[in-house]
Design a protein around this motif. Sequence first.
Motif, PDB file in Angstrom:
ATOM      1  N   ASN A  49     -27.611 -15.170 -24.238  1.00  0.00           N
ATOM      2  CA  ASN A  49     -28.704 -15.250 -23.263  1.00  0.00           C
ATOM      3  C   ASN A  49     -28.125 -15.738 -21.933  1.00  0.00           C
ATOM      4  O   ASN A  49     -26.906 -15.738 -21.753  1.00  0.00           O
ATOM      5  CB  ASN A  49     -29.860 -16.133 -23.777  1.00  0.00           C
ATOM      6  N   ILE A  85     -37.071 -13.069 -19.127  1.00  0.00           N
ATOM      7  CA  ILE A  85     -35.948 -13.221 -20.051  1.00  0.00           C
ATOM      8  C   ILE A  85     -36.204 -14.481 -20.873  1.00  0.00           C
ATOM      9  O   ILE A  85     -36.359 -15.576 -20.310  1.00  0.00           O
ATOM     10  CB  ILE A  85     -34.613 -13.351 -19.285  1.00  0.00           C
ATOM     11  N   ASN A  87     -34.898 -17.272 -23.215  1.00  0.00           N
ATOM     12  CA  ASN A  87     -33.614 -17.902 -23.516  1.00  0.00           C
ATOM     13  C   ASN A  87     -33.799 -18.980 -24.567  1.00  0.00           C
ATOM     14  O   ASN A  87     -34.385 -20.021 -24.275  1.00  0.00           O
ATOM     15  CB  ASN A  87     -33.018 -18.509 -22.237  1.00  0.00           C
ATOM     16  N   GLN A  93     -37.258 -16.408 -27.619  1.00  0.00           N
ATOM     17  CA  GLN A  93     -36.210 -15.419 -27.899  1.00  0.00           C
ATOM     18  C   GLN A  93     -36.075 -15.197 -29.397  1.00  0.00           C
ATOM     19  O   GLN A  93     -35.982 -16.153 -30.177  1.00  0.00           O
ATOM     20  CB  GLN A  93     -34.851 -15.881 -27.322  1.00  0.00           C
ATOM     21  N   THR A  98     -28.663 -11.008 -24.819  1.00  0.00           N
ATOM     22  CA  THR A  98     -29.407 -11.117 -23.551  1.00  0.00           C
ATOM     23  C   THR A  98     -30.186  -9.840 -23.235  1.00  0.00           C
ATOM     24  O   THR A  98     -29.629  -8.750 -23.278  1.00  0.00           O
ATOM     25  CB  THR A  98     -28.431 -11.373 -22.384  1.00  0.00           C
TER      26      THR A  98
END
Length: 137
Positions: A49, A85, A87, A93, A98
Amino acid sequence: MEDTIFGKIIRHEIPSHIIYEDSDTLAFLDIKPISAGHTLVLPKKASRNLFDINEESAAALMRTIRIVTKAVKAVTNADGINVSINNESAAGQIIFHTHAHIIPRFKEDGLKNWNRDFSYKDGEAIDIAEKIRRNLL
Ligand code: 5GP
């Protein structure tokens, strides 16, 4: 780093609806979309990530995010797009390679990003801003 399902998608070992591919990145439709056109963009070079991605992969990721976000918006007629995103698992996540989510958003779509019921106590913002500045690498 351990291989993930995204490694298999990158190597074309399992099918996906690929939107874009170049030597450094891949974009494909999320299998469990939040809305039509929800796309994932990832660097091909494996990283877990944002905590361990290198600068080159991060730059390539952003380049492709920019290209794909505009296409997704045009096609879906979205009023806006979230690029996010996750992380680590505490941040949602699930796949530890990533990747960025490109999520079409519409006025009144009812999706809530997060609550904003936190506020700083006196001096707390100054303190944390200073600490974060001192930790920039
Ligand atoms: P994360 O929670 O790790 O940020 O998101 C992982 C995303 O990958 C999820 O939105 C999930 O639906 C998507 N995903 C998981 N497995 C597959 C797969 O095999 N193919 C595709 N296209 N998407 C997947």
